[in-house]
Design a protein around this motif. Structure first.
Motif, short mmCIF file in Angstrom:
data_model
loop_
_atom_site.label_atom_id
_atom_site.label_comp_id
_atom_site.label_asym_id
_atom_site.label_seq_id
_atom_site.Cartn_x
_atom_site.Cartn_y
_atom_site.Cartn_z
N MET A 1 11.23 -5.72 2.34
CA MET A 1 11.63 -4.34 2.14
C MET A 1 11.27 -3.87 0.75
O MET A 1 10.98 -4.67 -0.15
CB MET A 1 13.13 -4.17 2.39
CG MET A 1 14.06 -4.99 1.48
SD MET A 1 14.29 -4.37 -0.24
CE MET A 1 15.18 -2.84 0.10
N ALA A 2 11.30 -2.55 0.57
CA ALA A 2 11.18 -1.91 -0.73
C ALA A 2 11.94 -0.60 -0.64
O ALA A 2 12.27 -0.12 0.46
CB ALA A 2 9.71 -1.66 -1.09
N THR B 1 14.26 3.50 2.43
CA THR B 1 13.90 2.08 2.38
C THR B 1 12.72 1.85 3.31
O THR B 1 12.68 2.41 4.41
CB THR B 1 15.08 1.21 2.79
OG1 THR B 1 16.16 1.41 1.86
CG2 THR B 1 14.72 -0.26 2.78
N LEU B 2 11.77 1.04 2.88
CA LEU B 2 10.63 0.66 3.69
C LEU B 2 10.85 -0.75 4.22
O LEU B 2 11.39 -1.61 3.53
CB LEU B 2 9.35 0.68 2.85
CG LEU B 2 9.05 1.96 2.07
CD1 LEU B 2 7.85 1.75 1.16
CD2 LEU B 2 8.81 3.12 3.02
N LEU C 1 0.83 -1.20 0.00
CA LEU C 1 0.00 0.00 0.00
C LEU C 1 0.87 1.26 0.00
O LEU C 1 0.57 2.23 -0.71
CB LEU C 1 -0.92 0.00 1.22
CG LEU C 1 -1.81 1.24 1.40
CD1 LEU C 1 -2.73 1.43 0.20
CD2 LEU C 1 -2.61 1.13 2.69
N VAL C 2 1.94 1.25 0.77
CA VAL C 2 2.81 2.43 0.83
C VAL C 2 3.52 2.66 -0.50
O VAL C 2 3.62 3.80 -0.97
CB VAL C 2 3.81 2.31 1.99
CG1 VAL C 2 4.81 3.47 1.97
CG2 VAL C 2 3.10 2.29 3.33
N THR C 3 4.02 1.59 -1.13
CA THR C 3 4.68 1.78 -2.43
C THR C 3 3.68 2.26 -3.48
O THR C 3 4.01 3.13 -4.31
CB THR C 3 5.38 0.50 -2.90
OG1 THR C 3 4.44 -0.59 -2.94
CG2 THR C 3 6.54 0.13 -1.99
N PRO D 1 8.53 -4.53 -3.35
CA PRO D 1 8.62 -5.32 -2.12
C PRO D 1 9.20 -6.71 -2.36
O PRO D 1 8.78 -7.41 -3.28
CB PRO D 1 7.16 -5.39 -1.65
CG PRO D 1 6.54 -4.14 -2.18
CD PRO D 1 7.19 -3.92 -3.52
N ARG D 2 10.17 -7.06 -1.53
CA ARG D 2 10.81 -8.37 -1.65
C ARG D 2 11.37 -8.79 -0.30
O ARG D 2 11.64 -7.96 0.57
CB ARG D 2 11.92 -8.34 -2.70
CG ARG D 2 13.11 -7.44 -2.34
CD ARG D 2 14.14 -7.39 -3.46
NE ARG D 2 13.58 -6.81 -4.68
CZ ARG D 2 14.28 -6.64 -5.80
NH1 ARG D 2 15.55 -7.01 -5.84
NH2 ARG D 2 13.73 -6.10 -6.86
#
Length: 236
Positions: A209-210, A221-222, A185-187, A201-202
């Protein structure tokens, strides 16, 4: 606090932006930050009762981007031999391995990205030690900085050696990680609001993370729903 006491976390992260209001609007859309503008033009961004970030214009000699403000030592500006900087602030640590678990939108990890081995500099000035993240692992290119405590050492930051081409393209700095309850959702929200998703995301050793760049080119970085400071590193 005596200078021989290890630094145990962050006071906050700072985002040095040429458009503080625009940056604040972007990250508020991603994380729901409570943004409180100050008379001097800075934006104080809160998650509940904890200051997550301060957004301000860079002064003439500063480079736009994320900057870490570490707590627990007399005020100082540190600059390692590769030119990576950090600020020391004697106030209370809000984010780190001994702080409450990171909430959505809060700093949850920092990682030194550098083309040069400056480990001794940060260990000397912050009271940290360096270790490989697993048994028999090579200390390069990734390692963990630990902060010792009476109950044992805890991972407080990462260190990633990058090649000179990446360093020339992205620069060398402290990478800021922000917690995301729903990373997809954030990306998606980042892309809808003018940002760029650099890494989808991976799964990585830290967790899911993404990486995203905001509309002004600053990268963060998330890390999805980290169990503690550093995600999976919190359990080591």
């Amino acid at each position: 606090m005596p200078e021989d006491v290890p630094v145990k976390g962050l006071r906050r992260v700072e985002l040095r932006s040429n458009d503080p209001a625009g940056s604040a609007d972007y990250y508020r859309a991603l994380f729901g930050w409570i943004v409180m503008p100050a008379d001097d033009g800075t934006m104080r961004c809160w998650v509940g009762d904890r200051l997550a970030a301060l957004i301000r214009r860079p002064v003439e000699w500063e480079t736009p981007g994320w900057h870490v403000v570490l707590g627990g030592r007399p005020t100082a500006l540190l600059a390692d031999p590769a030119g990576v900087t950090a600020t020391l602030d004697p106030g209370r640590v809000r984010h780190g391995p001994w702080a409450p678990p990171p909430r959505h939108g809060e700093p949850c990890w920092v990682e030194l990205m550098t083309a040069d081995t400056t480990d001794d500099y940060w260990a000397q000035h912050l009271g940290w030690t360096l270790r490989a993240p697993g048994e028999g692992a090579d200390i390069k290119p990734f390692a963990l900085f630990d902060a010792p405590d009476d109950t044992g050492a805890r991972a407080i930051a990462g260190r990633l050696l990058v090649d000179e081409a990446i360093a020339a393209d992205m620069g060398t700095s402290w990478m800021c990680y922000l917690a995301a309850t729903d990373i997809q959702l954030v990306t998606d929200t980042a892309a809808e609001n003018g940002g760029t998703v650099l890494i989808d995301p991976r799964e990585v050793p830290t967790g899911v993370m993404a990486a995203v760049a905001d509309p002004f080119g600053t990268v963060c970085t998330l890390l999805e729903d980290p169990i503690g400071w550093g995600g999976a590193w919190a359990a080591l």
